[in-house]
Design a protein around this motif. Structure first.
Motif, mmCIF file in Angstrom:
data_model
loop_
_atom_site.group_PDB
_atom_site.id
_atom_site.type_symbol
_atom_site.label_atom_id
_atom_site.label_comp_id
_atom_site.label_asym_id
_atom_site.label_seq_id
_atom_site.Cartn_x
_atom_site.Cartn_y
_atom_site.Cartn_z
ATOM 1 N N TYR C 22 -19.039 28.972 -21.389
ATOM 2 C CA TYR C 22 -18.373 27.787 -21.925
ATOM 3 C C TYR C 22 -16.933 27.728 -21.412
ATOM 4 O O TYR C 22 -16.428 26.673 -21.032
ATOM 5 N N ALA C 25 -17.029 26.567 -17.949
ATOM 6 C CA ALA C 25 -17.156 25.110 -17.898
ATOM 7 C C ALA C 25 -15.799 24.454 -18.132
ATOM 8 O O ALA C 25 -15.439 23.473 -17.480
ATOM 9 N N ASP C 26 -15.031 25.016 -19.067
ATOM 10 C CA ASP C 26 -13.681 24.497 -19.310
ATOM 11 C C ASP C 26 -12.823 24.631 -18.059
ATOM 12 O O ASP C 26 -12.049 23.735 -17.718
ATOM 13 N N GLY C 29 -13.579 22.093 -15.638
ATOM 14 C CA GLY C 29 -12.933 20.849 -16.047
ATOM 15 C C GLY C 29 -11.468 20.837 -15.682
ATOM 16 O O GLY C 29 -10.977 19.894 -15.062
ATOM 17 N N SER C 30 -10.743 21.919 -16.039
ATOM 18 C CA SER C 30 -9.310 21.895 -15.762
ATOM 19 C C SER C 30 -9.033 21.990 -14.266
ATOM 20 O O SER C 30 -7.966 21.643 -13.809
ATOM 21 N N TYR C 35 -19.309 17.603 -11.733
ATOM 22 C CA TYR C 35 -20.760 17.763 -11.675
ATOM 23 C C TYR C 35 -21.347 16.592 -12.438
ATOM 24 O O TYR C 35 -20.631 15.913 -13.188
ATOM 25 N N LYS C 40 -25.305 17.979 -20.327
ATOM 26 C CA LYS C 40 -24.641 18.005 -21.634
ATOM 27 C C LYS C 40 -24.676 19.438 -22.154
ATOM 28 O O LYS C 40 -25.727 20.081 -22.184
ATOM 29 N N ARG C 43 -22.659 24.493 -27.177
ATOM 30 C CA ARG C 43 -21.984 25.794 -27.274
ATOM 31 C C ARG C 43 -22.727 26.716 -28.236
ATOM 32 O O ARG C 43 -23.059 26.329 -29.362
ATOM 33 N N SER D 70 -11.186 21.023 -25.318
ATOM 34 C CA SER D 70 -12.122 22.105 -25.627
ATOM 35 C C SER D 70 -11.828 22.746 -26.977
ATOM 36 O O SER D 70 -10.665 22.925 -27.338
ATOM 37 N N PRO D 71 -12.866 23.103 -27.696
ATOM 38 C CA PRO D 71 -12.644 23.801 -28.976
ATOM 39 C C PRO D 71 -11.921 25.125 -28.774
ATOM 40 O O PRO D 71 -11.290 25.642 -29.683
ATOM 41 N N ARG D 72 -12.021 25.674 -27.578
ATOM 42 C CA ARG D 72 -11.312 26.920 -27.300
ATOM 43 C C ARG D 72 -9.803 26.672 -27.343
ATOM 44 O O ARG D 72 -9.028 27.605 -27.460
ATOM 45 N N GLU D 75 -9.602 24.053 -31.673
ATOM 46 C CA GLU D 75 -10.458 24.144 -32.855
ATOM 47 C C GLU D 75 -9.689 24.755 -34.024
ATOM 48 O O GLU D 75 -9.729 24.252 -35.150
ATOM 49 N N ASN D 96 -16.114 18.071 -27.085
ATOM 50 C CA ASN D 96 -15.260 18.357 -25.929
ATOM 51 C C ASN D 96 -15.382 17.216 -24.915
ATOM 52 O O ASN D 96 -16.244 17.218 -24.049
ATOM 53 N N GLU D 99 -12.324 18.562 -21.006
ATOM 54 C CA GLU D 99 -12.787 19.503 -19.972
ATOM 55 C C GLU D 99 -14.201 19.190 -19.505
ATOM 56 O O GLU D 99 -14.540 19.383 -18.343
ATOM 57 N N GLN D 100 -15.058 18.802 -20.468
ATOM 58 C CA GLN D 100 -16.457 18.629 -20.088
ATOM 59 C C GLN D 100 -16.850 17.166 -19.940
ATOM 60 O O GLN D 100 -18.025 16.820 -19.954
ATOM 61 N N LYS D 114 -21.203 9.435 -21.854
ATOM 62 C CA LYS D 114 -21.362 10.860 -22.148
ATOM 63 C C LYS D 114 -20.529 11.264 -23.368
ATOM 64 O O LYS D 114 -20.986 12.014 -24.223
ATOM 65 N N LEU D 118 -21.770 13.142 -26.701
ATOM 66 C CA LEU D 118 -21.173 14.381 -27.205
ATOM 67 C C LEU D 118 -20.680 14.198 -28.639
ATOM 68 O O LEU D 118 -20.812 15.085 -29.476
#
Lengths: 128, 260, 146, 663
Positions: C22, C25-26, C29-30, C35, C40, C43, D70-72, D75, D96, D99-100, D114, D118
């Motif tokens: 995960y 994936a972040d 993104g950053s 992709y 989808k 987590r 992101s929840p990272r 959250e 998210n 990032e996603q 999307k 989500l």
């Protein structure tokens, strides 16, 4: 066949992974025929790893290696230098004119006491 | 348990004593054995190269025959033992060699290394037991100082041969003790005598054999024993000439009282 | 744009472990490594949390591909979770094979928190393979259709 | 009825540039259960959080979904926001969409679509969320250190200095470990005893430290903050409290042929003995295998001689139980057995010794009082040959695949000390590589060569054999491309080191993970190097990997800092997302306990009502919430579906799958 290809073939025939060698020289430290070798056991491994076979094909060590497997036994990395030497020797004796022992000359070199097995071994090791 | 006895070419000719006394001792010790039927040459040297299959086939035939006869192949000549044991190992563990050998031979039943290759000395140690041999000795070789000569073929590579500790073996010393003599350990008992090059590089063979026999003599050995016809020839022919070399079966026969 | 909407896009569910994939994936993104939007992500704490039922459910509900991402072997935040996942999935995948679900529709990948580029590459590759297979009809439960 | 609030963040233009946030909010507002759906430029800012707080209070929200980064990242932020507005922090879900989504897609429609999916998925999950509270557990303010070598000593001293009680459990009769046997230490050449024994004395005198020697760990139960440990105090047949260490018994003992372990078996000791002069505790111990009284009842001389009646032939092993908040594993190492290296003749020739044996031969308190003589004839060796990497870097199966790390330096030390003290001695060193990274280390090694003239030979030794009373060392000289044979009087083998074999048993007891070489695994190779992945277990010294004394001491102190950090807390907050078992479904099959990497699952017998006023007792799984880390391995393996994970329940994940797959 180019030398690179040939080195690859010899590597495969030897069945040992020369890249595992850590260049400690234990094989050559153990070798009982070291003094009679122009190219030493650890160098066989090194040359094959680099893909350089030319010198090896002409080496006198091919015929002074005793096939005693002392180097194989004690390699800390599981490499088998004797197998590499044997693989090069095969490369030489299999080529045309590569035979080391001439059958016609046999009566001169042997004596009565030689066991059969030794004679057969001689031809197997040094001839096609 | 019945053992299939494999003499090999040399035991039928130059090394008759090794064979003859070997058989007599087995009978005396009550070991059930029979010469393996239609045996062929072991191949003389183990072909190390991975691309050699044809040169291993005769050994495979013998191994497969032994499997049919009960799967215990008893060898006496170190050189044959070495070849048979290593080819057997290939048949067990090398998929490529097993496939090709079986394709060539087209045996009734595929062979995959099922036979146990047992050297005569291993038989004495593991199946008969040195204690039992000691008990069976009628003529102990007292006061004889004997050096064991192992050479290469029985010991190395130990991964496959699994015969004894390759650097500090003791099976022949135990054997010498069992027949009532005193074993003499010396540093070069597992060092190569150079037999393979004795026909092509005599100087080297002389050098190596002399090293071995000198080492034995300096340690106080009066005679040497071996299981290998090649070493026997080479040490006798090219050694220092001061320590006579015997096949171990001859001394065993003497101790068991079956030597004529 | 109109054509795009008419054309049926594949639907891909990705299960990503919280600690490595995960985060990978972040990072993708950053780093702005794109992709397809067909992917989808769900987590989960660890790849070993992925119950084979979730995957069957996804296929039943019309997913065209399911991918499970975890930490590299030996790097699992929970020491051994990804090994469990690997074993479970290899069993499940052979069962899916038996059911006629193409092998390319499922995948297990190890993506670390530092492998944003790998995450993006894996998703691109997986999505294109799944797209090439077309719709997954084999397990789809028509009763679930609206 | 649930009342859900949706908050869509713009993140400036980070999200809003590619996702139509307004549309997302509008669509999600129509989802069943959603009562409010808002957007804001920066939801994480103080104003954004205030918006959420107000919405929760005004609408009486039961849960919120934040569509943001992101929840990272945030959250934790939004959970705090919710909590401050009176909502349970676990009633928050994050979609998210940065990032996603917005960052990886360029097409606005596609990204918006999307983001909606989500968001829906997060709402679906949230609907099944339950308020969670993280448990708390008390911390026992006492630490256990397993192993009394320099690692254990340093950790114990540091923990004790910080004001906490520590017990050192050591399996041999004294603390001090391998370091106590050493002569000098590199790279400064301090005498090991001079720097170690004061620390040993400190341990004995520190009120916070309790030393239990000749003791072993019997069992470990419990979890971080609350370990229950059984310790076997083996019978030493001498009352530790009475013995004064006067040593009269040792002089009188008639059975003097015991192998002196402290001197690596190079000389003998009596059946009753004190391991060495500076031993801590400085009390005697009886070797029952050797004592005539214990073996056949005849003798008793030591008891007659003892002025304080400390000898007790009837002493038995005793098991005590103690509680600890943290456990430090400091079990150390031993040199490998050399049975696979007969080519060097260790078993055959008396004058082939290991480096640790050489330490004793050179030590002033050793068997030859520091006068270096060879074991066979007690003569001074004139030629000494060292062989390095004996069993290290060996992948053939005979030795260890790793570099033992300390041998290059101690061999240089030995070579240098010998040349210094006995300048007419020739010293050769066979090496593969000389590895001396570290402060002043390479300089130290070079001094051996340049100042002391030690002959370094690059190459390995193939065979050591005796000829004319000399040990012939035959090896490669790779630089000169020669095979050399060096007639030597003494051969010293730098044997590889391996973790103390007891570590396997201990690792199993404390559920710490261990690698293929039996070294304990750290929680993170770089960032958490002194912790085991199992909470509350800490690693000190060579049990974690080969290291020398300076490194061991640093690690031991680092370890102590971590322990003190843990013990300074009164309560430990546990992870709220833990597994729990539905006792009505659980069949007590034990499958879940087998996959749990933390040993968090135990089984209890519970009574259940089965109707008609009857009850039955069943064995059911019980999760220790303080130990469970929430990986979920058990939930998937459970055959009856009883085990589930809070915060990531089967139903919640299924709902997410459903929401994503709905077209």
């Amino acid at each position: 066949m180019d030398r690179k290809e040939q080195a690859k073939l010899i590597k495969e025939r030897s069945g040992t992974d020369v890249r595992k060698c850590m260049k400690c020289g234990k094989c050559s430290g153990r070798c009982p025929a070291y003094a009679e070798m122009d190219i030493k056991p650890h160098q066989f491994v090194s040359y094959i790893e680099k893909g350089e076979v030319e010198k090896l094909l002409e080496s006198k060590s091919l015929y002074t290696c005793l096939s005693c497997f002392a180097c194989v036994e004690r390699c800390p990395r599981g490499v088998a230098p004797a197998n590499v030497i044997e693989a090069v020797r095969q490369e030489v004796v299999r080529a045309q004119g590569g035979n080391k022992v001439q059958a016609e000359k046999i009566p001169e070199t042997i004596n009565e006491a030689i066991p059969q097995q030794l004679l057969v071994s001689m031809f197997r090791k040094f001839n096609k | 348990m019945k053992f299939s006895y494999y003499p090999g070419c040399t035991l039928k000719t130059k090394a008759k004593q090794l064979d003859l006394y070997g058989r007599k001792c087995l009978e005396k010790l009550g070991v059930d054995f029979e010469e393996i039927k239609e045996w062929q040459c072991c191949g003389a040297v183990y072909p190390v190269s991975k691309d050699e299959v044809a040169t291993k086939l005769s050994a495979v035939r013998t191994l497969a025959n032994a499997k049919a006869e009960g799967g215990k192949l008893l060898t006496l000549c170190s050189a044959c033992h070495h070849v048979l044991k290593r080819v057997n190992d290939d048949m067990k563990n090398d998929d490529n060699i097993r496939l090709k050998a079986n394709n060539y031979l087209a045996l009734d039943e595929e062979y995959a290394g099922e036979t146990d290759v047992i050297h005569y000395l291993e038989l004495l140690r593991d199946y008969v037991g040195f204690d039992k041999i000691k008990a069976a000795v009628v003529n102990p070789l007292k006061n004889q100082k004997i050096g064991a000569y192992y050479g290469c073929l029985l010991l190395r590579p130990s991964e496959t041969l699994a015969f004894d500790n390759p650097e500090n073996p003791k099976i022949i010393e135990d054997f010498i003790t069992a027949i009532g003599a005193t074993p003499v350990t010396y540093a070069f008992r597992n060092e190569c005598c150079g037999a393979y090059v004795s026909t092509t590089s005599k100087d080297l063979a002389v050098k190596k054999s002399t090293k071995v026999t000198d080492s034995a003599k300096n340690a106080g050995a009066e005679k040497l024993v071996t299981a290998c016809p090649l070493c026997m020839y080479n040490l006798t022919e090219n050694g220092n000439g001061e320590v006579p070399v015997y096949y171990f079966t001859e001394l065993l026969a003497e101790a068991l009282g079956v030597k004529e | 744009m109109q054509e795009m909407n008419n054309e049926k896009r594949p639907l891909i569910v990705a299960f990503c472990c919280n600690w490595c994939s995960y985060a990978g994936a972040d990072l993708a993104g950053s780093s702005r490594l794109s992709y397809p939007a067909d992917v989808k992500i769900i987590r989960v704490p660890c790849s070993c949390r992925v119950n084979p039922m979730f995957i069957l459910k996804a296929f039943q509900r019309g997913a065209d591909g399911v991918i499970i991402c975890g930490c590299h072997p030996g790097d699992c935040h929970y020491t051994t979770g990804n090994y469990y996942a690997r074993r479970r999935m290899s069993l499940l995948f052979s069962m899916l094979d038996y059911l006629g679900i193409e092998r390319e529709r499922t995948r297990v990948e190890w993506v670390s928190a530092a492998e944003g580029a790998k995450f993006s590459a894996v998703m691109n590759d997986f999505a294109s393979k799944v797209a090439a297979l077309g719709e997954n009809k084999r397990l789809e439960d028509l009763r679930c259709k609206e | 009825m649930q009342k859900i609030g949706v908050f869509v963040c713009w993140c400036g233009s980070n999200i809003a540039a590619t996702v139509d946030v307004k549309k997302v909010a509008d669509v999600l507002r129509l989802e069943p259960g959603v009562v409010i759906s808002e957007t804001y430029q920066y939801m994480c800012s103080e104003n954004g959080q205030a918006l959420i707080r107000n919405a929760i209070k005004e609408n009486g929200l039961t849960g919120i979904v934040v569509c943001s980064c992101s929840p990272r990242m945030h959250e934790a932020t939004f959970r705090k926001t919710a909590e401050s507005a009176g909502l349970n922090p676990y009633m928050v879900e994050i979609a998210n969409i940065r990032e996603q989504c917005s960052w990886i897609h360029k097409d606005m429609d596609e990204a918006t679509e999307k983001a909606i999916v989500l968001g829906r998925s997060a709402i679906a999950k949230l609907k099944l969320n339950a308020p969670l509270t993280s448990g708390e557990s008390a911390v026992v303010k006492r630490a256990l250190v397993i192993g009394g070598g320099i690692a254990g000593i340093q950790s114990a001293l540091d923990i004790a200095e910080a004001g906490y009680e520590v017990d050192i459990v050591e399996s041999s009769a004294t603390i001090g470990g391998n370091m106590a046997k050493l002569d000098k230490t590199f790279p400064t050449l301090d005498c090991a005893a001079c720097i170690l024994t004061p620390k040993m004395v400190d341990c004995a005198q520190n009120e916070n430290i309790d030393i239990m020697t000749f003791s072993e760990i019997e069992s470990v139960k419990g979890f971080v903050g609350n370990f229950k440990v059984q310790i076997r105090r083996k019978a030493r047949f001498v009352d530790e409290k009475k013995c004064t260490g006067c040593g009269v018994c040792m002089q009188k003992c008639p059975s003097k042929k015991g192998k002196n372990e402290f001197n690596m078996g190079l000389n003998n000791r009596p059946a009753i003995y004190i391991p060495f002069a500076q031993a801590i505790p400085n009390v005697a111990i009886i070797d029952p295998e050797q004592c005539l009284k214990l073996k056949n009842g005849k003798c008793g001389l030591c008891a007659m001689q003892c002025q304080v009646n400390a000898i007790d032939y009837t002493q038995k092993d005793e098991i005590i139980e103690r509680e600890y908040g943290a456990i430090v594993v400091a079990t150390g190492y031993k040199p490998i057995s050399l049975e696979n290296f007969n080519e060097y003749g260790y078993d055959t020739y008396k004058d082939v010794v290991t480096s640790l044996e050489l330490e004793r031969l050179m030590n002033a308190a050793g068997p030859s009082d520091g006068h270096l003589v060879r074991p066979s004839d007690h003569k001074e060796p004139k030629v000494i040959t060292f062989i390095q990497c004996v069993g290290s870097r060996d992948t053939s199966g005979c030795g260890k695949p790793y570099c033992s790390k300390i041998c290059c330096m101690y061999t240089a030390k030995h070579a240098m000390l010998i040349r210094e003290k006995y300048p007419d001695t020739e010293v050769h060193v066979f090496y593969i590589d000389v590895r001396t990274p570290g402060k002043n280390y390479d300089e130290f090694f070079r001094r051996a060569v340049e100042q002391y003239g030690v002959d370094y030979i690059k190459g390995m030794v193939g065979k050591v054999y005796e000829e004319n009373g000399k040990l012939m060392v035959q090896g490669s000289d790779l630089i000169n491309n020669e095979q050399v044979v060096i007639p030597s009087d003494l051969v010293v083998l730098a044997a590889a080191i391996e973790p103390n074999p007891s570590v396997r048993k201990i690792a199993t007891m404390v559920t710490a993970s261990i690698d293929t070489n039996n070294f304990l695994t750290e929680a993170h190779a770089k960032l958490r190097p002194v912790e085991s992945p199992t909470a509350g277990i800490f690693l000190s010294g060579v049990c974690q990997g080969p290291k020398d004394i300076p490194e061991t001491v640093s690690q031991a102190s680092a370890c102590a800092a971590k322990v003190v950090g843990l013990l300074s807390k009164d309560k430990l907050k546990c992870n709220a997302c833990v597994a729990h078992s539905d006792e009505t479904l659980c069949t007590g099959c034990s499958v879940c306990a087998n996959v749990c990497p933390y040993g968090a699952i135990t089984y209890v017998d519970k009574e259940f009502r089965i109707g008609g006023g009857k009850t039955e007792t069943r064995r059911v799984a019980s999760v220790n919430e303080a130990v469970c880390q929430g990986c979920g391995a058990c939930t998937v393996t459970c055959p009856s579906g009883a085990m589930d994970l809070k915060g990531f329940s089967n139903k919640q994940i299924m709902a997410e799958v459903d929401a994503i797959c709905k077209r």
